[in-house]
Design a protein around this motif. Structure first.
Motif, PDB file in Angstrom:
ATOM      1  N   GLN A  31      37.440  43.681  46.560  1.00 47.84           N
ATOM      2  CA  GLN A  31      36.382  44.150  47.323  1.00 47.84           C
ATOM      3  C   GLN A  31      36.668  43.388  48.610  1.00 47.84           C
ATOM      4  OE1 GLN A  31      33.786  41.990  44.684  1.00 47.84           O
ATOM      5  NE2 GLN A  31      32.852  41.071  46.474  1.00 47.84           N
ATOM      6  N   ALA A  32      36.407  44.242  49.821  1.00 48.32           N
ATOM      7  CA  ALA A  32      36.671  43.702  51.281  1.00 48.32           C
ATOM      8  C   ALA A  32      35.625  44.399  52.119  1.00 48.32           C
ATOM      9  CB  ALA A  32      38.072  43.790  51.530  1.00 48.32           C
TER      10      ALA A  32
ATOM     11  N   ALA B 168      38.225  48.351  47.456  1.00 45.04           N
ATOM     12  CA  ALA B 168      36.838  48.679  47.423  1.00 45.04           C
ATOM     13  C   ALA B 168      36.000  48.312  48.907  1.00 45.04           C
ATOM     14  CB  ALA B 168      35.868  48.495  46.001  1.00 45.04           C
ATOM     15  N   THR B 169      35.894  48.993  49.730  1.00 45.54           N
ATOM     16  CA  THR B 169      34.972  48.708  50.903  1.00 45.54           C
ATOM     17  C   THR B 169      33.901  49.424  51.013  1.00 45.54           C
ATOM     18  OG1 THR B 169      35.457  47.891  53.245  1.00 45.54           O
ATOM     19  CG2 THR B 169      36.188  50.105  52.620  1.00 45.54           C
ATOM     20  N   THR B 170      33.040  49.145  52.094  1.00 45.71           N
ATOM     21  CA  THR B 170      31.588  49.673  52.274  1.00 45.71           C
ATOM     22  C   THR B 170      31.900  51.240  52.948  1.00 45.71           C
ATOM     23  OG1 THR B 170      30.821  49.106  54.308  1.00 45.71           O
ATOM     24  CG2 THR B 170      30.675  47.532  52.568  1.00 45.71           C
ATOM     25  N   ASP B 171      30.660  51.946  53.048  1.00 44.51           N
ATOM     26  CA  ASP B 171      30.827  53.036  53.887  1.00 44.51           C
ATOM     27  C   ASP B 171      30.336  52.996  55.114  1.00 44.51           C
ATOM     28  OD1 ASP B 171      28.202  52.955  53.188  1.00 44.51           O
ATOM     29  OD2 ASP B 171      28.054  54.522  51.654  1.00 44.51           O
ATOM     30  N   LEU B 172      30.249  51.689  55.614  1.00 43.32           N
ATOM     31  CA  LEU B 172      29.615  51.676  57.047  1.00 43.32           C
ATOM     32  C   LEU B 172      30.574  51.772  57.956  1.00 43.32           C
ATOM     33  CD1 LEU B 172      27.436  48.198  56.221  1.00 43.32           C
ATOM     34  CD2 LEU B 172      26.657  50.261  56.516  1.00 43.32           C
TER      35      LEU B 172
ATOM     36  N   ARG C 272      38.915  42.137  39.042  1.00 41.83           N
ATOM     37  CA  ARG C 272      38.165  41.935  40.054  1.00 41.83           C
ATOM     38  C   ARG C 272      38.652  40.965  41.070  1.00 41.83           C
ATOM     39  NH1 ARG C 272      33.717  38.570  41.585  1.00 41.83           N
ATOM     40  NH2 ARG C 272      32.555  39.326  43.458  1.00 41.83           N
ATOM     41  N   LEU C 273      38.835  41.355  42.128  1.00 45.32           N
ATOM     42  CA  LEU C 273      39.300  40.173  43.282  1.00 45.32           C
ATOM     43  C   LEU C 273      38.641  40.452  44.398  1.00 45.32           C
ATOM     44  CD1 LEU C 273      43.071  41.065  42.559  1.00 45.32           C
ATOM     45  CD2 LEU C 273      42.059  38.985  41.745  1.00 45.32           C
ATOM     46  N   THR C 274      38.624  39.385  45.157  1.00 44.12           N
ATOM     47  CA  THR C 274      37.950  39.307  46.665  1.00 44.12           C
ATOM     48  C   THR C 274      38.867  39.347  47.616  1.00 44.12           C
ATOM     49  OG1 THR C 274      37.380  37.030  46.607  1.00 44.12           O
ATOM     50  CG2 THR C 274      35.688  38.454  45.552  1.00 44.12           C
ATOM     51  N   GLY C 275      38.802  40.110  48.609  1.00 45.02           N
ATOM     52  CA  GLY C 275      39.720  40.225  49.998  1.00 45.02           C
ATOM     53  C   GLY C 275      40.058  38.965  50.649  1.00 45.02           C
ATOM     54  N   ASP C 276      39.396  37.879  50.561  1.00 47.35           N
ATOM     55  CA  ASP C 276      39.455  36.992  51.452  1.00 47.35           C
ATOM     56  C   ASP C 276      40.296  35.591  50.814  1.00 47.35           C
ATOM     57  OD1 ASP C 276      37.660  36.341  49.259  1.00 47.35           O
ATOM     58  OD2 ASP C 276      35.949  35.683  50.769  1.00 47.35           O
TER      59      ASP C 276
ATOM     60  N   TYR D  16      40.903  25.947  38.425  1.00 50.26           N
ATOM     61  CA  TYR D  16      41.695  26.325  39.382  1.00 50.26           C
ATOM     62  C   TYR D  16      41.087  26.207  40.808  1.00 50.26           C
ATOM     63  CZ  TYR D  16      44.678  28.306  35.852  1.00 50.26           C
ATOM     64  OH  TYR D  16      45.542  28.346  34.574  1.00 50.26           O
ATOM     65  N   PRO D  17      41.965  26.139  41.874  1.00 55.44           N
ATOM     66  CA  PRO D  17      41.400  25.943  43.253  1.00 55.44           C
ATOM     67  C   PRO D  17      40.628  27.470  43.402  1.00 55.44           C
ATOM     68  CG  PRO D  17      43.586  25.325  43.124  1.00 55.44           C
ATOM     69  CD  PRO D  17      43.439  25.749  41.916  1.00 55.44           C
ATOM     70  N   ILE D  18      39.476  27.131  44.253  1.00 54.85           N
ATOM     71  CA  ILE D  18      39.075  28.451  45.029  1.00 54.85           C
ATOM     72  C   ILE D  18      39.919  29.222  45.787  1.00 54.85           C
ATOM     73  CG2 ILE D  18      37.085  29.065  46.787  1.00 54.85           C
ATOM     74  CD1 ILE D  18      35.835  26.327  46.041  1.00 54.85           C
ATOM     75  N   GLY D  19      39.917  30.376  45.549  1.00 56.06           N
ATOM     76  CA  GLY D  19      40.801  31.317  46.193  1.00 56.06           C
ATOM     77  C   GLY D  19      41.860  31.967  45.046  1.00 56.06           C
TER      78      GLY D  19
END
Length: 261
Positions: free
Chosen positions: A17-18, A58-62, A105-109, A145-148
Protein backbone atom coordinates in the motif's frame (compact mmCIF):
# COMPACT_ATOMS: atom_id res chain seq x y z
CA UNK A 1 10.63 -13.96 -7.65
CA UNK A 2 9.08 -17.16 -8.95
CA UNK A 3 5.95 -19.25 -8.67
CA UNK A 4 7.34 -21.66 -6.10
CA UNK A 5 4.45 -20.78 -3.78
CA UNK A 6 1.92 -21.87 -6.37
CA UNK A 7 3.17 -25.46 -6.02
CA UNK A 8 1.00 -25.56 -2.88
CA UNK A 9 -2.06 -24.75 -4.99
CA UNK A 10 -2.34 -21.31 -3.43
CA UNK A 11 -1.52 -18.12 -5.32
CA UNK A 12 0.40 -15.81 -3.00
CA UNK A 13 0.41 -12.11 -3.86
CA UNK A 14 2.29 -9.33 -2.06
CA UNK A 15 0.40 -6.04 -1.99
CA UNK A 16 2.24 -2.85 -1.08
CA UNK A 17 0.00 0.00 0.00
CA UNK A 18 1.37 3.39 -1.00
CA UNK A 19 0.06 6.91 -1.43
CA UNK A 20 1.41 10.43 -1.70
CA UNK A 21 -0.67 12.02 1.06
CA UNK A 22 1.04 11.70 4.42
CA UNK A 23 0.35 13.95 7.37
CA UNK A 24 3.95 13.92 8.58
CA UNK A 25 5.93 13.65 5.34
CA UNK A 26 3.85 14.32 2.21
CA UNK A 27 5.11 12.50 -0.87
CA UNK A 28 7.32 10.20 1.20
CA UNK A 29 6.89 7.14 -1.04
CA UNK A 30 8.45 9.04 -3.93
CA UNK A 31 11.18 10.72 -1.86
CA UNK A 32 14.65 10.15 -3.28
CA UNK A 33 17.02 7.61 -1.78
CA UNK A 34 20.25 7.81 -3.78
CA UNK A 35 18.61 7.97 -7.18
CA UNK A 36 15.50 5.86 -6.58
CA UNK A 37 12.27 6.66 -4.74
CA UNK A 38 11.48 5.04 -1.42
CA UNK A 39 8.83 2.89 -3.12
CA UNK A 40 11.25 1.91 -5.87
CA UNK A 41 13.88 0.82 -3.35
CA UNK A 42 11.27 -1.34 -1.69
CA UNK A 43 10.02 -2.88 -4.93
CA UNK A 44 13.60 -3.62 -6.00
CA UNK A 45 14.13 -5.59 -2.81
CA UNK A 46 10.80 -7.39 -3.08
CA UNK A 47 11.72 -8.54 -6.59
CA UNK A 48 13.91 -11.16 -4.85
CA UNK A 49 10.98 -12.85 -3.11
CA UNK A 50 10.95 -16.60 -3.70
CA UNK A 51 7.56 -17.57 -2.31
CA UNK A 52 5.33 -14.96 -3.89
CA UNK A 53 3.81 -15.13 -7.37
CA UNK A 54 3.72 -11.37 -7.92
CA UNK A 55 4.13 -8.01 -6.17
CA UNK A 56 1.56 -5.27 -6.72
CA UNK A 57 1.03 -1.75 -5.43
CA UNK A 58 -2.32 -0.60 -4.06
CA UNK A 59 -2.70 3.17 -4.22
CA UNK A 60 -5.66 5.53 -4.15
CA UNK A 61 -7.82 6.84 -6.95
CA UNK A 62 -6.98 10.45 -6.02
CA UNK A 63 -5.17 12.61 -8.61
CA UNK A 64 -2.30 12.99 -6.12
CA UNK A 65 -1.48 9.33 -6.67
CA UNK A 66 -1.30 9.46 -10.45
CA UNK A 67 2.46 9.73 -9.94
CA UNK A 68 2.48 6.43 -8.04
CA UNK A 69 0.48 4.69 -10.77
CA UNK A 70 2.71 6.16 -13.47
CA UNK A 71 5.85 5.06 -11.67
CA UNK A 72 4.50 1.52 -11.37
CA UNK A 73 3.54 1.47 -15.04
CA UNK A 74 7.02 2.61 -15.99
CA UNK A 75 8.65 -0.29 -14.21
CA UNK A 76 6.03 -2.90 -15.13
CA UNK A 77 4.57 -3.28 -11.63
CA UNK A 78 0.87 -4.01 -11.31
CA UNK A 79 -0.96 -1.09 -9.69
CA UNK A 80 -4.47 -1.27 -8.27
CA UNK A 81 -6.27 1.95 -7.35
CA UNK A 82 -9.06 2.38 -4.85
CA UNK A 83 -10.47 4.12 -1.81
CA UNK A 84 -8.21 6.75 -0.17
CA UNK A 85 -8.78 5.72 3.46
CA UNK A 86 -10.67 2.41 3.32
CA UNK A 87 -7.49 0.46 2.72
CA UNK A 88 -9.24 -2.78 3.60
CA UNK A 89 -11.48 -2.26 0.59
CA UNK A 90 -8.44 -1.40 -1.52
CA UNK A 91 -6.83 -4.72 -0.54
CA UNK A 92 -10.04 -6.60 -1.27
CA UNK A 93 -10.15 -5.10 -4.76
CA UNK A 94 -6.47 -5.95 -5.30
CA UNK A 95 -6.89 -9.55 -4.10
CA UNK A 96 -9.82 -10.13 -6.44
CA UNK A 97 -8.12 -8.54 -9.42
CA UNK A 98 -4.90 -10.49 -8.89
CA UNK A 99 -6.58 -13.81 -8.12
CA UNK A 100 -4.91 -14.06 -4.72
CA UNK A 101 -5.54 -16.98 -2.38
CA UNK A 102 -3.01 -15.63 0.11
CA UNK A 103 -2.16 -11.95 0.58
CA UNK A 104 1.03 -10.45 1.99
CA UNK A 105 0.38 -6.94 3.27
CA UNK A 106 3.29 -4.51 3.19
CA UNK A 107 3.45 -0.71 3.46
CA UNK A 108 5.32 1.38 0.89
CA UNK A 109 7.39 3.33 3.41
CA UNK A 110 9.71 0.43 4.31
CA UNK A 111 12.69 0.61 1.92
CA UNK A 112 14.85 -1.80 3.93
CA UNK A 113 12.21 -4.54 3.95
CA UNK A 114 13.97 -7.90 3.94
CA UNK A 115 12.71 -10.33 1.27
CA UNK A 116 14.16 -13.25 3.21
CA UNK A 117 12.11 -12.36 6.26
CA UNK A 118 8.99 -11.88 4.15
CA UNK A 119 9.56 -15.32 2.62
CA UNK A 120 9.93 -16.78 6.12
CA UNK A 121 6.52 -15.41 7.08
CA UNK A 122 4.94 -16.74 3.88
CA UNK A 123 6.47 -20.19 4.38
CA UNK A 124 5.18 -20.33 7.96
CA UNK A 125 1.71 -19.59 6.63
CA UNK A 126 1.86 -22.14 3.81
CA UNK A 127 3.31 -24.99 5.87
CA UNK A 128 1.08 -24.67 8.94
CA UNK A 129 -1.03 -27.71 9.75
CA UNK A 130 -3.71 -26.98 10.75
CA UNK A 131 -3.63 -23.75 8.73
CA UNK A 132 -3.45 -20.25 10.13
CA UNK A 133 -5.67 -17.38 9.06
CA UNK A 134 -2.93 -14.85 9.78
CA UNK A 135 0.84 -14.88 10.24
CA UNK A 136 2.55 -11.69 11.42
CA UNK A 137 5.98 -10.68 12.62
CA UNK A 138 4.63 -7.94 14.85
CA UNK A 139 1.57 -6.98 16.80
CA UNK A 140 0.69 -3.51 18.13
CA UNK A 141 1.32 -4.69 21.68
CA UNK A 142 4.28 -6.97 20.95
CA UNK A 143 7.19 -6.28 18.61
CA UNK A 144 10.67 -7.81 18.48
CA UNK A 145 11.59 -7.03 14.87
CA UNK A 146 12.54 -3.44 13.97
CA UNK A 147 9.80 -1.12 12.72
CA UNK A 148 10.05 -1.21 8.94
CA UNK A 149 10.16 -5.00 8.57
CA UNK A 150 6.44 -5.46 9.22
CA UNK A 151 4.88 -8.35 7.30
CA UNK A 152 1.33 -9.67 7.54
CA UNK A 153 0.22 -12.79 5.66
CA UNK A 154 -3.44 -13.77 5.59
CA UNK A 155 -5.85 -15.90 3.63
CA UNK A 156 -8.22 -14.56 1.03
CA UNK A 157 -11.05 -16.10 3.05
CA UNK A 158 -10.06 -14.13 6.17
CA UNK A 159 -9.78 -10.95 4.09
CA UNK A 160 -13.27 -11.54 2.75
CA UNK A 161 -14.72 -11.82 6.26
CA UNK A 162 -12.88 -8.71 7.45
CA UNK A 163 -14.00 -6.77 4.37
CA UNK A 164 -17.63 -7.68 4.99
CA UNK A 165 -17.72 -7.24 8.76
CA UNK A 166 -15.08 -4.73 9.90
CA UNK A 167 -16.76 -1.47 10.89
CA UNK A 168 -14.32 0.46 13.07
CA UNK A 169 -12.32 3.18 11.25
CA UNK A 170 -8.97 1.73 12.36
CA UNK A 171 -10.00 -1.71 11.09
CA UNK A 172 -10.76 -0.29 7.65
CA UNK A 173 -7.61 1.84 7.41
CA UNK A 174 -5.09 -0.66 8.80
CA UNK A 175 -6.57 -3.77 7.10
CA UNK A 176 -5.58 -6.49 9.60
CA UNK A 177 -6.80 -5.37 13.08
CA UNK A 178 -10.20 -7.04 12.64
CA UNK A 179 -8.41 -10.38 12.43
CA UNK A 180 -6.18 -10.11 15.49
CA UNK A 181 -8.90 -8.38 17.49
CA UNK A 182 -11.07 -11.47 17.08
CA UNK A 183 -8.79 -14.29 18.31
CA UNK A 184 -11.78 -16.55 18.91
CA UNK A 185 -12.54 -16.48 15.18
CA UNK A 186 -9.14 -16.38 13.50
CA UNK A 187 -6.10 -18.56 14.12
CA UNK A 188 -2.91 -16.49 14.25
CA UNK A 189 0.84 -17.09 14.47
CA UNK A 190 3.13 -14.32 15.70
CA UNK A 191 6.75 -14.82 14.63
CA UNK A 192 9.33 -13.23 16.91
CA UNK A 193 13.04 -12.46 16.56
CA UNK A 194 15.56 -14.22 18.76
CA UNK A 195 16.03 -11.00 20.76
CA UNK A 196 14.13 -7.74 21.19
CA UNK A 197 15.05 -5.32 18.40
CA UNK A 198 11.73 -3.49 18.48
CA UNK A 199 13.34 -0.19 19.49
CA UNK A 200 14.91 0.23 16.05
CA UNK A 201 12.97 2.35 13.57
CA UNK A 202 13.65 1.70 9.86
CA UNK A 203 10.49 3.07 8.26
CA UNK A 204 9.87 6.48 6.64
CA UNK A 205 7.25 8.66 8.31
CA UNK A 206 9.28 11.80 8.96
CA UNK A 207 12.24 13.77 7.60
CA UNK A 208 14.37 12.21 10.35
CA UNK A 209 13.40 8.73 9.21
CA UNK A 210 14.27 9.59 5.62
CA UNK A 211 17.70 10.86 6.63
CA UNK A 212 18.40 7.61 8.47
CA UNK A 213 17.40 5.51 5.45
CA UNK A 214 19.62 7.59 3.16
CA UNK A 215 22.55 7.01 5.49
CA UNK A 216 21.86 3.29 5.60
CA UNK A 217 21.96 3.06 1.81
CA UNK A 218 25.10 5.23 1.73
CA UNK A 219 26.77 2.86 4.17
CA UNK A 220 26.14 -0.04 1.79
CA UNK A 221 27.41 1.78 -1.27
CA UNK A 222 23.88 2.67 -2.41
CA UNK A 223 23.22 -1.00 -3.21
CA UNK A 224 20.16 -2.84 -1.91
CA UNK A 225 21.32 -6.41 -1.34
CA UNK A 226 21.93 -6.00 2.39
CA UNK A 227 19.78 -7.97 4.85
CA UNK A 228 18.02 -6.73 7.95
CA UNK A 229 20.80 -8.28 10.02
CA UNK A 230 23.34 -6.23 8.07
CA UNK A 231 21.40 -3.09 9.01
CA UNK A 232 21.24 -4.22 12.61
CA UNK A 233 25.01 -4.72 12.68
CA UNK A 234 25.46 -1.24 11.17
CA UNK A 235 23.29 0.31 13.90
CA UNK A 236 25.21 -1.52 16.59
CA UNK A 237 28.54 -0.31 15.16
CA UNK A 238 27.29 3.25 14.72
CA UNK A 239 24.78 3.99 17.50
CA UNK A 240 24.62 7.64 16.44
CA UNK A 241 22.45 6.48 13.53
CA UNK A 242 19.81 5.25 15.96
CA UNK A 243 19.64 8.72 17.46
CA UNK A 244 18.63 10.31 14.16
CA UNK A 245 15.00 9.29 14.57
CA UNK A 246 14.88 8.10 18.17
CA UNK A 247 12.43 10.86 19.11
CA UNK A 248 9.88 9.96 16.44
CA UNK A 249 6.68 8.59 17.95
CA UNK A 250 5.27 5.62 16.06
CA UNK A 251 1.58 5.71 15.21
CA UNK A 252 -0.62 3.14 16.91
CA UNK A 253 -2.97 0.76 15.13
CA UNK A 254 -5.89 2.87 16.33
CA UNK A 255 -4.63 6.11 14.81
CA UNK A 256 -6.50 7.00 11.63
CA UNK A 257 -6.23 9.84 9.16
CA UNK A 258 -8.86 12.57 9.44
CA UNK A 259 -11.68 12.52 6.88
CA UNK A 260 -10.67 14.05 3.55
CA UNK A 261 -6.94 13.57 4.13
Amino acid sequence: MNTQAEATGQRVVAVVQARMRSSRLPGKVMADVHGRPVLGRMLDRLARLQRVATVAVATTDLPDDDVVAEYCAGRGTECVRGHPTDVLDRFHVAAERLGADVIVRLTGDCPVIDPGLVDTCVLAFLEARPPFDLVVNRLPWSRTYPIGLDTEVFSGAALEVAWREASEPHQREHVVPFLYENPDRFRMLHLEAEADYGRYRWTVDTAEDLELIRRVYAAFGEEDTFTWRDVLALMQREPSLVGLNAAVVHRTHRDVDPPGS
